[in-house]
Design a protein around this motif. Structure first.
Motif, PDB file in Angstrom:
ATOM      1  N   VAL A  81       6.972   1.301  10.501  1.00 34.28           N
ATOM      2  CA  VAL A  81       6.094   2.620  10.699  1.00 34.28           C
ATOM      3  C   VAL A  81       4.761   2.265  11.224  1.00 34.28           C
ATOM      4  O   VAL A  81       4.348   1.251  11.002  1.00 34.28           O
ATOM      5  N   VAL A  82       4.156   3.003  11.759  1.00 34.91           N
ATOM      6  CA  VAL A  82       2.735   2.929  12.061  1.00 34.91           C
ATOM      7  C   VAL A  82       1.822   3.578  11.081  1.00 34.91           C
ATOM      8  O   VAL A  82       1.976   4.919  10.947  1.00 34.91           O
ATOM      9  N   LEU A  83       0.934   3.183  10.592  1.00 38.58           N
ATOM     10  CA  LEU A  83      -0.214   4.012   9.730  1.00 38.58           C
ATOM     11  C   LEU A  83      -1.440   3.886  10.329  1.00 38.58           C
ATOM     12  O   LEU A  83      -1.635   2.855  10.923  1.00 38.58           O
ATOM     13  N   LYS A  84      -2.114   4.990  10.293  1.00 33.13           N
ATOM     14  CA  LYS A  84      -3.363   5.305  10.925  1.00 33.13           C
ATOM     15  C   LYS A  84      -4.266   5.813   9.783  1.00 33.13           C
ATOM     16  O   LYS A  84      -4.024   6.823   8.980  1.00 33.13           O
TER      17      LYS A  84
ATOM     18  N   GLU B 113       8.924   0.381   2.545  1.00 35.49           N
ATOM     19  CA  GLU B 113       9.985  -0.321   1.637  1.00 35.49           C
ATOM     20  C   GLU B 113      10.898   0.261   1.026  1.00 35.49           C
ATOM     21  O   GLU B 113      11.777  -0.117   0.657  1.00 35.49           O
ATOM     22  N   GLU B 114      10.946   1.722   0.919  1.00 35.01           N
ATOM     23  CA  GLU B 114      11.953   2.750   0.700  1.00 35.01           C
ATOM     24  C   GLU B 114      13.108   2.675   1.711  1.00 35.01           C
ATOM     25  O   GLU B 114      14.280   2.612   1.501  1.00 35.01           O
TER      26      GLU B 114
ATOM     27  N   PHE C 237       0.716  -1.270   0.101  1.00 33.34           N
ATOM     28  CA  PHE C 237       0.190  -0.165  -0.054  1.00 33.34           C
ATOM     29  C   PHE C 237       0.947   0.960   0.147  1.00 33.34           C
ATOM     30  O   PHE C 237       1.462   1.592   0.959  1.00 33.34           O
ATOM     31  N   ASP C 238       0.977   1.901  -1.124  1.00 31.27           N
ATOM     32  CA  ASP C 238       1.599   3.284  -1.220  1.00 31.27           C
ATOM     33  C   ASP C 238       3.049   3.410  -0.888  1.00 31.27           C
ATOM     34  O   ASP C 238       3.516   4.223  -0.194  1.00 31.27           O
ATOM     35  N   GLY C 239       3.729   2.121  -1.255  1.00 30.45           N
ATOM     36  CA  GLY C 239       5.007   2.081  -0.848  1.00 30.45           C
ATOM     37  C   GLY C 239       5.402   1.361   0.589  1.00 30.45           C
ATOM     38  O   GLY C 239       6.452   1.493   1.058  1.00 30.45           O
TER      39      GLY C 239
ATOM     40  N   LEU D 290       9.433  10.846   8.428  1.00 35.49           N
ATOM     41  CA  LEU D 290       9.789  11.894   7.744  1.00 35.49           C
ATOM     42  C   LEU D 290       9.162  11.522   6.234  1.00 35.49           C
ATOM     43  O   LEU D 290       9.030  10.326   5.721  1.00 35.49           O
ATOM     44  N   PRO D 291       8.465  12.398   5.737  1.00 38.33           N
ATOM     45  CA  PRO D 291       7.786  12.339   4.535  1.00 38.33           C
ATOM     46  C   PRO D 291       8.910  12.336   3.276  1.00 38.33           C
ATOM     47  O   PRO D 291       9.439  13.220   2.928  1.00 38.33           O
ATOM     48  N   THR D 292       8.838  11.078   2.631  1.00 42.21           N
ATOM     49  CA  THR D 292      10.115  10.716   1.584  1.00 42.21           C
ATOM     50  C   THR D 292       9.259  10.746   0.191  1.00 42.21           C
ATOM     51  O   THR D 292      10.121  10.685  -1.023  1.00 42.21           O
ATOM     52  N   ARG D 293       7.988  10.635   0.133  1.00 44.59           N
ATOM     53  CA  ARG D 293       7.269  10.637  -1.299  1.00 44.59           C
ATOM     54  C   ARG D 293       5.937  11.126  -1.110  1.00 44.59           C
ATOM     55  O   ARG D 293       5.244  11.300   0.115  1.00 44.59           O
ATOM     56  N   GLN D 294       5.435  11.152  -2.262  1.00 42.25           N
ATOM     57  CA  GLN D 294       3.895  11.933  -2.219  1.00 42.25           C
ATOM     58  C   GLN D 294       2.937  10.823  -1.964  1.00 42.25           C
ATOM     59  O   GLN D 294       3.176   9.603  -2.166  1.00 42.25           O
TER      60      GLN D 294
END
Length: 571
Positions: free
Chosen positions: A297-300, A291-292, A268-270, A336-340
């Motif tokens: 991490v934790v997704l909410k 994956e990058e 899902f989205d990387g 850290l935001p690394t991609r869109q």
């Protein structure tokens, strides 16, 4: 979507003086700063007795326009501006003290300053000296500032307050709601002392499409009327007032679709979903592998049931927004935001450990030293939040994690109140932001919380860790008036089974007092008294049984009365 929009007209002239000691400026940032910080306007006027006062004016305006936008977006306008102006005042005063006129403030780095920050639907005014701010209101000029000038005769006076004059400065400040069409005017005394209100109003109304020309004509008129000072004026018209939404968060809500229900091993989205951590009516939380970066991490993701609730969605995104701006080992970090992103969700660090709630289940009778250590770590996290003018508002065992190293982290910021964001009215305030057992009594009366509200929650948490009970049972949520809250009866944390010093009970009693004014004023005072017997508390005796255990007291009274009745019956 409406956004804040203004028109500005400005003009300044040295007039009959050799050079111009006035300085003015305006900064209109782009989004997202336009919504989060607003628009800044400032005007300064140097004093004629000083040869370096023009430097003070330029420094005051430039530092205000530059430094204000470098302050935290979480800070309130008042806090940010006061800090900037206090620093500017200190610099100007130090320059004077290090110069040849250190004992003559009238020849030092001194100036007046009037400034505005227009943010969302509010204008914030800051003022020191005799430069003025007016509002064109009902075809009249309303003076919004008070001159800091002391008159010793009809024709002679001097500034009683100015930037750089002393090591400390008191800045007048006020705020008022704006509407489309409002006009504000900033003018130095070279203008406002020589131009009457009707001329200013007539000139502005006659040049609404060219405010610069209006400003120039007003300055020229002041000169013709005999002004011997520098002449400066700024005219600010409110062309559009923003809707009460956040462009940054609202844009994500508008543009990003909701994620699907995620299953383990799904990509899902990387991210690769590892497992579901938690699911409730409010959100779904997943452990995932980035994956990058190959980090966990934790997704909410938002609850399916609440996806039409704009306020809920903004609060969900606000949690990550806050986490990016807090730097503390005791507060959950945002990834850290690394991609869109292509869906609406948040990403935070993964904390390997257990919630304090689970830890208390596993350790139902923690010793006093362990409780102190946990509380002191929570306080460090709260300090980091409060320094950024963020109130947590939902401190409870479920929202605290203890990782494998024993570090305590505040993990849930979904109910937090951010002073700087509240000013933009982007997120609907939740009248009951926390959990009833831990919420401060003032919330139940509809009052806005403070740092002492978080202290109350921490006090209840400390009490609960030591006793497994709550200081007022479940009664706090039922008390919606000041009188009812005064009747709340604190139940002593002491019992016959735990080794807890009697003075510690008084510490907790003060921390959870129903009246916030009677609690500790600072978190540090509470943590200090947790370790050091307060002399005021040492003089108090152990509470009577009726306070420590009312049930046991009345059971004992009932048993005695029953015995007396039996004796009387058989006589």
């Amino acid at each position: 979507m409406n956004r804040l929009k203004i028109s500005v007209g400005q003009h300044s002239d040295k007039g009959r003086k050799a050079f111009n000691q006035d300085f003015h400026g305006c900064h209109i940032p782009r989004e997202p700063q336009l919504s989060l910080k607003g628009i800044a306007i400032a005007m300064a006027d140097g004093i004629s007795t000083s040869e370096v006062s023009h430097i003070a004016s330029e420094t005051a305006v430039k530092s205000f326009l530059d430094d204000y936008f470098c302050t935290s977006e979480a800070w309130s306008v008042n806090n940010a501006v006061q800090r900037v102006l206090t620093a500017t005042n200190s610099w100007l005063h130090s320059q004077s003290r290090n110069g040849p006129y250190r004992y003559d403030k009238d020849k030092g780095y001194v100036c007046t300053l009037s400034a505005m920050v227009i943010k969302s639907t509010t204008a914030y005014l800051f003022h020191v000296g005799d430069t003025r701010i007016y509002r064109l209101h009902d075809n009249g000029l309303e003076q919004l500032t008070h001159d800091h000038r002391l008159w010793i005769s009809q024709d002679q006076g001097y500034l009683s307050r100015a930037l750089g004059a002393d090591s400390l400065v008191e800045i007048d400040h006020r705020s008022l709601t704006i509407k489309t069409g409002d006009v504000f005017i900033l003018a130095t005394d070279g203008v406002h002392e020589h131009v009457d209100a009707q001329f200013i109003i007539h000139t502005i109304n006659g040049h609404l499409t060219n405010l610069n020309e209006a400003a120039r004509r007003i300055v020229e008129h002041a000169y013709q009327q005999g002004s011997e000072d520098n002449l400066s004026i700024q005219i600010v018209r409110i062309d559009d007032v923003p809707l009460e939404t956040s462009p940054e968060l609202h844009q994500q809500i508008d543009q990003l679709p909701f994620p699907p229900i995620l299953e383990p091993r799904a990509r899902f989205d990387g991210y690769t979903i590892l497992r579901e951590v938690h699911a409730s009516s409010r959100s779904h939380v997943y452990l995932a592998l980035d994956e990058e970066t190959a980090t966990q991490v934790v997704l909410k993701t938002p609850s399916i049931d609440l996806r039409e609730d704009l306020g809920y969605l903004e609060r969900l995104l606000m949690e990550e927004w806050i986490a990016r701006r807090i730097n503390s080992a005791h507060v959950l970090k945002a990834a850290l935001p690394t991609r869109q992103r292509h869906y609406l969700y948040t990403v935070t660090e993964f904390v390997e450990g257990q919630t304090l709630k689970q830890w208390l289940i596993d350790n139902p009778r923690p010793d006093l030293e362990t409780v102190r250590s946990i509380v002191e770590q929570i306080v460090k996290g709260l300090y980091a939040l409060h320094r950024m003018e963020v109130l947590h508002q939902d401190l409870r065992p479920d929202n605290l994690m203890i990782d494998t190293t024993g570090t305590v982290k505040i993990i849930d910021l979904g109910s937090a109140r951010v002073a700087g964001v509240v000013e933009t009215a982007t997120v609907e305030p939740n009248p009951f932001p926390g959990t009833a057992l831990y919420m401060a009594p003032e919330y139940f009366m509809g009052e806005v919380g403070s740092s002492r509200s978080d202290l109350y929650s921490l006090g209840v948490l400390t009490y609960h860790m030591l006793s497994g009970r709550y200081p007022y049972g479940t009664q706090v949520a039922k008390t919606r008036t000041a009188a009812a809250q005064r009747r709340l009866a604190y139940r002593s944390v002491l019992d016959d089974e735990r080794e807890i010093p009697a003075w510690l009970d008084e510490t907790l009693k003060k921390a959870v007092h129903p009246n916030p004014e009677k609690r500790y004023q600072e978190l540090s005072e509470f943590t200090f008294d947790l370790r050091h017997p307060n002399k005021a508390f040492l003089n108090k005796t152990r509470p009577p049984l009726i306070e420590r255990n009312p049930v046991m007291f009345w059971q004992g009274v009932s048993a005695i009365l029953a015995g007396i009745i039996l004796v009387l019956l058989y006589q």
